[in-house]
Design an enzyme around this catalytic site. Structure first.
Site, PDB file in Angstrom:
ATOM      1  N   GLY A   1       7.808  -3.073  -2.169  1.00  0.00           N
ATOM      2  CA  GLY A   1       8.773  -2.065  -1.719  1.00  0.00           C
ATOM      3  C   GLY A   1      10.172  -2.588  -1.461  1.00  0.00           C
TER       4      GLY A   1
ATOM      5  CB  CYS B   1       9.330  11.569   1.099  1.00  0.00           C
ATOM      6  SG  CYS B   1       9.147  10.268  -0.145  1.00  0.00           S
TER       7      CYS B   1
ATOM      8  N   GLY C   1      10.113   7.781  -4.532  1.00  0.00           N
ATOM      9  CA  GLY C   1       8.656   7.855  -4.462  1.00  0.00           C
ATOM     10  C   GLY C   1       8.064   8.230  -5.808  1.00  0.00           C
TER      11      GLY C   1
ATOM     12  N   PRO D   1       2.445 -12.902 -18.230  1.00  0.00           N
ATOM     13  CG  PRO D   1       0.862 -14.190 -19.360  1.00  0.00           C
ATOM     14  CD  PRO D   1       2.233 -14.245 -18.788  1.00  0.00           C
TER      15      PRO D   1
ATOM     16  CG  ASP E   1      11.595   1.674  -3.048  1.00  0.00           C
ATOM     17  OD1 ASP E   1      11.524   2.507  -3.965  1.00  0.00           O
ATOM     18  OD2 ASP E   1      11.762   1.980  -1.850  1.00  0.00           O
TER      19      ASP E   1
ATOM     20  CB  SER F   1      -0.902   0.009   1.237  1.00  0.00           C
ATOM     21  OG  SER F   1      -0.084   0.120   2.399  1.00  0.00           O
TER      22      SER F   1
ATOM     23  NE  ARG G   1      10.867   1.031   2.731  1.00  0.00           N
ATOM     24  CZ  ARG G   1      11.303   1.446   1.567  1.00  0.00           C
ATOM     25  NH1 ARG G   1      12.446   2.094   1.470  1.00  0.00           N
ATOM     26  NH2 ARG G   1      10.604   1.237   0.474  1.00  0.00           N
TER      27      ARG G   1
HETATM   28  C1  LIG Z   1      12.601   8.655   5.261  1.00  0.00           C
HETATM   29  C2  LIG Z   1      12.423   8.521   3.777  1.00  0.00           C
HETATM   30  C3  LIG Z   1      12.506   9.645   2.972  1.00  0.00           C
HETATM   31  C4  LIG Z   1      12.356   9.530   1.596  1.00  0.00           C
HETATM   32  N1  LIG Z   1      12.404  10.661   0.821  1.00  0.00           N
HETATM   33  C5  LIG Z   1      12.136  10.592  -0.494  1.00  0.00           C
HETATM   34  C6  LIG Z   1      12.023  11.773  -1.267  1.00  0.00           C
HETATM   35  O1  LIG Z   1      12.165  12.897  -0.761  1.00  0.00           O
HETATM   36  N2  LIG Z   1      11.749  11.650  -2.577  1.00  0.00           N
HETATM   37  C7  LIG Z   1      11.541  10.430  -3.179  1.00  0.00           C
HETATM   38  O2  LIG Z   1      11.249  10.382  -4.385  1.00  0.00           O
HETATM   39  N3  LIG Z   1      11.624   9.279  -2.449  1.00  0.00           N
HETATM   40  C8  LIG Z   1      11.916   9.336  -1.137  1.00  0.00           C
HETATM   41  N4  LIG Z   1      11.956   8.196  -0.383  1.00  0.00           N
HETATM   42  C9  LIG Z   1      11.794   6.893  -1.057  1.00  0.00           C
HETATM   43  C10 LIG Z   1      10.325   6.563  -1.271  1.00  0.00           C
HETATM   44  O3  LIG Z   1       9.619   6.746  -0.085  1.00  0.00           O
HETATM   45  C11 LIG Z   1      10.201   5.146  -1.772  1.00  0.00           C
HETATM   46  O4  LIG Z   1      10.905   5.041  -2.985  1.00  0.00           O
HETATM   47  C12 LIG Z   1       8.747   4.765  -1.996  1.00  0.00           C
HETATM   48  O5  LIG Z   1       8.020   4.885  -0.816  1.00  0.00           O
HETATM   49  C13 LIG Z   1       8.648   3.342  -2.507  1.00  0.00           C
HETATM   50  O6  LIG Z   1       7.314   3.017  -2.646  1.00  0.00           O
HETATM   51  P1  LIG Z   1       6.867   1.494  -2.810  1.00  0.00           P
HETATM   52  O7  LIG Z   1       5.395   1.538  -2.998  1.00  0.00           O
HETATM   53  O8  LIG Z   1       7.708   0.830  -3.822  1.00  0.00           O
HETATM   54  O9  LIG Z   1       7.273   0.804  -1.445  1.00  0.00           O
HETATM   55  P2  LIG Z   1       6.806   1.028   0.074  1.00  0.00           P
HETATM   56  O10 LIG Z   1       6.343   2.422   0.296  1.00  0.00           O
HETATM   57  O11 LIG Z   1       7.920   0.506   0.898  1.00  0.00           O
HETATM   58  O12 LIG Z   1       5.553   0.082   0.222  1.00  0.00           O
HETATM   59  C14 LIG Z   1       5.710  -1.305   0.296  1.00  0.00           C
HETATM   60  C15 LIG Z   1       4.423  -1.876   0.799  1.00  0.00           C
HETATM   61  O13 LIG Z   1       4.454  -3.274   0.698  1.00  0.00           O
HETATM   62  C16 LIG Z   1       3.893  -3.843   1.866  1.00  0.00           C
HETATM   63  N5  LIG Z   1       4.358  -5.232   1.930  1.00  0.00           N
HETATM   64  C17 LIG Z   1       5.613  -5.711   1.735  1.00  0.00           C
HETATM   65  N6  LIG Z   1       5.619  -7.049   1.794  1.00  0.00           N
HETATM   66  C18 LIG Z   1       4.334  -7.447   2.023  1.00  0.00           C
HETATM   67  C19 LIG Z   1       3.688  -8.696   2.175  1.00  0.00           C
HETATM   68  N7  LIG Z   1       4.345  -9.856   2.089  1.00  0.00           N
HETATM   69  N8  LIG Z   1       2.364  -8.703   2.403  1.00  0.00           N
HETATM   70  C20 LIG Z   1       1.651  -7.546   2.499  1.00  0.00           C
HETATM   71  N9  LIG Z   1       2.210  -6.330   2.346  1.00  0.00           N
HETATM   72  C21 LIG Z   1       3.531  -6.277   2.101  1.00  0.00           C
HETATM   73  C22 LIG Z   1       4.346  -2.903   2.960  1.00  0.00           C
HETATM   74  O14 LIG Z   1       3.552  -3.038   4.114  1.00  0.00           O
HETATM   75  C23 LIG Z   1       4.123  -1.562   2.257  1.00  0.00           C
HETATM   76  O15 LIG Z   1       2.773  -1.184   2.322  1.00  0.00           O
HETATM   77  C24 LIG Z   1      12.121   8.266   1.012  1.00  0.00           C
HETATM   78  C25 LIG Z   1      12.027   7.129   1.819  1.00  0.00           C
HETATM   79  C26 LIG Z   1      12.184   7.249   3.188  1.00  0.00           C
HETATM   80  C27 LIG Z   1      12.066   6.010   4.034  1.00  0.00           C
END
Ligand SMILES: Cc1cc2nc3c(=O)[nH]c(=O)nc-3n(C[C@H](O)[C@H](O)[C@H](O)COP(=O)(O)OP(=O)(O)OC[C@H]3O[C@@H](n4cnc5c(N)ncnc54)[C@H](O)[C@@H]3O)c2cc1C
Length: 449
Positions: free
Chosen positions: A108, A44, A299, A274, A281, A10, A128
């Site tokens: 992520g 972020c 993000g 497919p 991430d 999410s 995180r």
């Molecule tokens: C402190 C901080 C500051 C940041 N600053 C910036 C910024 O200024 N600019 C920028 O572009 N990026 C920034 N980032 C990076 C950015 O936040 C991430 O690149 C982005 O959040 C990635 O999104 P995502 O959806 O891939 O992963 P995430 O946001 O990590 O979401 C992963 C999701 O998967 C869920 N999940 C994982 N495994 C399972 C499972 N087996 N079952 C159910 N759920 C699961 C987790 O609960 C979570 O909801 C920052 C990150 C941090 C931590």
């Protein structure tokens, strides 16, 4: 029968995929599973919440109720997906099995935890999620000295936030500069100097060797010296969370991210799968700068990829192109931004770069309120293509870096950029000739030497 779309995660990628899938197929059944208790927030902003500029409640943009009522999306929080069966097209979560027609994995990344003694001690944190933020906030109340491991942008943003709260902050970094992977040494140096002026202590060339203490942390050994502290935050980088990707036998690339097509579909042994889409991430993307992969882990990239994954999972058509991964960080009064390759990354890829640099102001020099602005642009010496750019300013770094990102993505040479570049002008908004154009002039001069 309605298409069953299951989304795991999410975060920015997962929730964007869910909304994009709904916008593409009004009748699909869309379910999001997440381990997290909060959804629809940006990690972020965590450093600024810790500093007290916002609250955990205020950064959550939507609740599961909003998604249910407004978008007909079923978001199940606090549930881990334990297993995925690609043959039977099912996921297992919370002891129940759910069938899917299309699956989006947006699980992520995880903080890289160095394999050293003491990482499990009380008082050692990662950042995180909102819950990580809440735990850090609670621990800060009793902490006087904090060590942050890692001088990337997250480490620096946290360091400044903790300093504003009156903590004694030491940043330990294994490399010899701050923001080591994505910023050049000369652009990073003013940021370190600014933070040192704010009272933050830096220990450079000092990989964390051990976290010290019996039950709870009392210090950190880094670079051969011991640094006493009450609390440690590991800001030591992010690795793709590949648990479910490897369970499905999907292809993982040499940079440690899952391999995806421009449709965000996964591959298994080199062939497209497919009905499985990946975003955020955990994926590696095609680089816009050179043939080959890159890890974006931003993000903004997660949203872009989540949109494409969601549309395609719902039967629509969308593509995600190669990336330059522009980034920006606000460190107190400074904005530092970059796009494409830093010099360090370029040399890692074997590209010899030439750089041009110029300094000026964000507004006409005579107009009050302008701040110093430095722009650096780098090109490949052989092809003369612009491969990267970085900016330090007090304001307006984002617009300029987005402009230079277009040049990187389009593969524009330094010469072409200079021929074609134009800037809008008004004294309170820019200099009559933007500093980015002056930097391009300097770059062309150096390429011709
Ligand atoms: C402190 C901080 C500051 C940041 N600053 C910036 C910024 O200024 N600019 C920028 O572009 N990026 C920034 N980032 C990076 C950015 O936040 C991430 O690149 C982005 O959040 C990635 O999104 P995502 O959806 O891939 O992963 P995430 O946001 O990590 O979401 C992963 C999701 O998967 C869920 N999940 C994982 N495994 C399972 C499972 N087996 N079952 C159910 N759920 C699961 C987790 O609960 C979570 O909801 C920052 C990150 C941090 C931590």
């Amino acid at each position: 029968m309605a298409r069953e779309i299951i989304i795991i995660g999410s975060g920015a990628a997962g929730m964007t995929a869910a909304s994009s899938a709904r916008a593409t197929d009004a009748s699909a059944r869309i379910t999001v599973f997440t381990e997290d208790s909060d959804i629809a927030y940006s990690p972020c902003v965590i450093p600024w919440v810790l500093e007290g500029m916002s609250s955990w409640e205020d950064i959550v943009m939507h609740t599961p109720g909003f998604y249910r009522e407004e978008r007909d999306i079923d978001v199940r929080t606090g549930i881990r997906v334990e297993a995925v069966d690609g043959e039977g097209r099912t996921v297992t979560a919370g002891g129940e099995t759910y069938r899917y027609d299309a699956l989006v994995i947006a699980a992520g990344g995880r903080v890289f935890v160095p394999p050293i003694q003491g990482v499990g001690l009380e008082g050692v944190f990662q950042v995180r999620t909102i819950n990580d933020g809440r735990r850090i906030e609670a621990a800060l109340k009793d902490a006087r000295k904090v060590v942050i491991a890692g001088a990337g942008v997250i480490g620096l943003e946290l360091a400044l936030a903790f300093t504003a709260l009156g903590k004694e902050v030491t940043v330990v970094e294994m490399m010899d500069q701050v923001i080591p992977r994505i910023a050049d040494r000369d652009m990073a140096a003013p940021v370190q100097a600014y933070l040192e002026e704010k009272g933050i202590r830096f220990v450079m060339n000092a990989p964390v060797q051990a976290i010290l203490g019996e039950d709870r942390v009392t210090g950190v050994r880094a670079g051969g010296a011991e640094h006493a502290c009450d609390m440690v935050v590991l800001a030591t980088g992010v690795r793709a969370n590949l648990d479910l990707v490897t369970q499905l036998g999907l292809d993982v690339g040499q940079l440690g991210g899952a391999v995806v097509a421009p449709t965000m579909q996964a591959y298994r042994r080199g062939r497209l799968v497919p009905d499985v889409f990946l975003a955020g991430d955990l994926v590696q993307s095609e680089s816009a700068v050179m043939p080959g992969p890159t890890m974006s882990q931003l993000g903004s990239s997660a949203v872009k990829e989540g949109r494409v994954a969601g549309i395609n999972a719902a039967g629509g058509k969308a593509l995600s192109g190669p990336v330059a991964s522009p980034w920006v960080s606000v460190i107190g009064d400074l904005q530092i931004a970059g796009t494409g390759l830093s010099q360090g990354l370029a040399s890692w890829y074997g590209i010899e770069t030439v750089s041009g640099k110029a300094a000026g102001s964000t507004r006409a020099r005579y107009y009050p309120g302008g701040t110093p602005l430095t722009v650096k642009i780098s090109a490949d010496r052989v092809s003369r293509r612009i491969v990267g750019a970085q900016i330090i300013a007090g304001e307006d770094a984002t617009g300029r870096i987005n402009w230079l990102t277009a040049a990187v993505v389009e593969g524009v040479t330094a010469d072409d950029f200079l021929v074609r570049a134009e800037n809008a002008y008004c004294p309170p908004a820019s200099m009559v000739q933007d500093v980015a154009i002056k930097a391009a002039e300097d770059l062309c001069r150096r390429l011709n030497q």
